[in-house]
Design a protein around this motif. Structure first.
Motif, PDB file in Angstrom:
ATOM      1  N   ARG A  87       0.699  -1.182  -0.132  1.00  0.00           N
ATOM      2  CA  ARG A  87       0.076  -0.134   0.024  1.00  0.00           C
ATOM      3  C   ARG A  87       0.870   1.198  -0.138  1.00  0.00           C
ATOM      4  O   ARG A  87       1.953   1.373   0.421  1.00  0.00           O
ATOM      5  CB  ARG A  87      -0.927   0.036   1.220  1.00  0.00           C
ATOM      6  N   GLU A 131      -9.144   1.773  -2.642  1.00  0.00           N
ATOM      7  CA  GLU A 131      -7.715   1.960  -3.081  1.00  0.00           C
ATOM      8  C   GLU A 131      -7.548   1.500  -4.575  1.00  0.00           C
ATOM      9  O   GLU A 131      -8.401   0.687  -4.972  1.00  0.00           O
ATOM     10  CB  GLU A 131      -7.023   0.754  -1.957  1.00  0.00           C
ATOM     11  N   ARG A 132      -6.525   1.954  -5.110  1.00  0.00           N
ATOM     12  CA  ARG A 132      -6.565   1.803  -6.689  1.00  0.00           C
ATOM     13  C   ARG A 132      -5.392   0.650  -6.884  1.00  0.00           C
ATOM     14  O   ARG A 132      -4.464   0.659  -6.381  1.00  0.00           O
ATOM     15  CB  ARG A 132      -6.121   3.080  -7.273  1.00  0.00           C
ATOM     16  N   ARG A 181       0.613   5.973  -0.561  1.00  0.00           N
ATOM     17  CA  ARG A 181      -0.064   7.048  -0.881  1.00  0.00           C
ATOM     18  C   ARG A 181       0.360   7.909  -2.078  1.00  0.00           C
ATOM     19  O   ARG A 181       1.823   8.132  -1.944  1.00  0.00           O
ATOM     20  CB  ARG A 181      -0.449   7.852   0.341  1.00  0.00           C
ATOM     21  N   GLU A 197      -4.915  -0.427   7.194  1.00  0.00           N
ATOM     22  CA  GLU A 197      -4.990   0.925   7.476  1.00  0.00           C
ATOM     23  C   GLU A 197      -4.840   0.914   9.249  1.00  0.00           C
ATOM     24  O   GLU A 197      -5.573   0.068   9.723  1.00  0.00           O
ATOM     25  CB  GLU A 197      -6.684   1.096   7.092  1.00  0.00           C
ATOM     26  N   ILE A 228      -4.886   6.614  -2.165  1.00  0.00           N
ATOM     27  CA  ILE A 228      -4.177   5.311  -1.800  1.00  0.00           C
ATOM     28  C   ILE A 228      -4.190   4.106  -2.811  1.00  0.00           C
ATOM     29  O   ILE A 228      -5.122   4.299  -3.469  1.00  0.00           O
ATOM     30  CB  ILE A 228      -4.852   4.795  -0.453  1.00  0.00           C
ATOM     31  N   GLY A 246      -3.680   0.326  -3.462  1.00  0.00           N
ATOM     32  CA  GLY A 246      -3.505  -1.071  -2.434  1.00  0.00           C
ATOM     33  C   GLY A 246      -4.352  -2.060  -3.117  1.00  0.00           C
ATOM     34  O   GLY A 246      -5.252  -1.478  -4.154  1.00  0.00           O
TER      35      GLY A 246
END
Ligand code: GUN
Length: 234
Positions: free
Chosen positions: A112, A163-164, A114, A184, A154, A156
């Motif tokens: 994961r 999440e992408r 950002r 998270e 984010i 992931g």
């Protein structure tokens, strides 16, 4: 309570979550991944290896910036496409702000992170600070705040949490990325953030530049510049 972000008030302040000095070395699993994939240190931070470079050369679509007076515009070419593996780890957890001229398709393999995108290629809108820009394609995480639009999201595996798995960054936009814990609210990251990046036309260092602190200050508001200063390569 953690102070909120001036990039997106619904987020806590953007700050590094991993301290590169808190342990001696990468975990054994990460050392093996680095070795087996043949990764090298990337000047942006993190590790990379170029896994493919198309042998097809195409005319460069970018304006010739070369100062060499003998350079012939007709021979300025690029590989049609390049692709790399890119890895962020707890010891090298930040990809510093930079931009490329080419369009980059990012594909998640594991972990994961950002991403923070500064849309320096768009017209700045100081007329609607804090409001939304006019584009239909803006998502909840996108804001016009003061100057250039700053976007953060984010990447992931948790698609249900937004999440992408895949994200595209057009040429001319500044991009930084940093590692997040595997879940998270967690503290640990076992195997880092591993992605592929495919650039069209293919990557050349002459199409790449790092963001400088003065440029960050010129592009975003003062609180945003202070919050994101750690993502600028010194
Ligand atoms: N694609 C995105 N970044 C890079 C890089 O640093 N090197 C290469 N070869 N391709 C890239």
């Amino acid at each position: 309570m953690a102070s909120s972000s001036s990039v997106d008030p619904s987020l806590p302040r953007l700050e590094p979550l991993f301290d590169p000095f808190d342990s001696q070395a990468e975990s054994v699993a990460l050392q093996q991944i680095i070795q087996l994939l043949g990764l090298q240190n990337h000047p942006e931070g993190g590790y990379f290896v170029e896994t493919d470079r198309d042998a097809l050369r195409i005319p460069s679509p970018f304006a010739l910036t070369r100062t060499d007076p003998t350079a012939d515009i007709l021979v300025d070419t690029r590989s049609a496409m390049t692709t790399i593996h890119y890895l962020l780890t707890p010891k090298s957890s930040l990809g510093h702000f930079h931009r490329n001229k080419g369009r980059t398709v990012h594909t998640l393999h594991k972990g994961r992170g950002r991403y923070v995108i500064i849309h320096a290629d768009e017209a700045a809108s100081s007329s609607c600070p804090g409001g939304y820009g006019g584009s239909q394609s803006l998502t909840e995480e996108q804001r016009w705040v003061g100057k250039a639009r700053v976007e953060t999201f984010i990447v992931g595996q948790n698609v249900l949490a937004g999440e992408r798995l895949q994200w595209i960054v057009d040429g001319g936009k500044y991009k930084a990325s940093f590692l997040l814990p595997d879940v998270e609210g967690g503290q640990t990251c076992e195997e880092g953030l591993l992605i592929s990046e495919t650039v069209v036309p293919g990557f050349e260092f002459s199409d790449h530049d790092f963001m400088r602190e003065e440029r960050l200050k010129a592009l975003v508001t003062e609180p945003q510049a202070q919050e994101m200063a750690w993502m600028v390569r010194k």
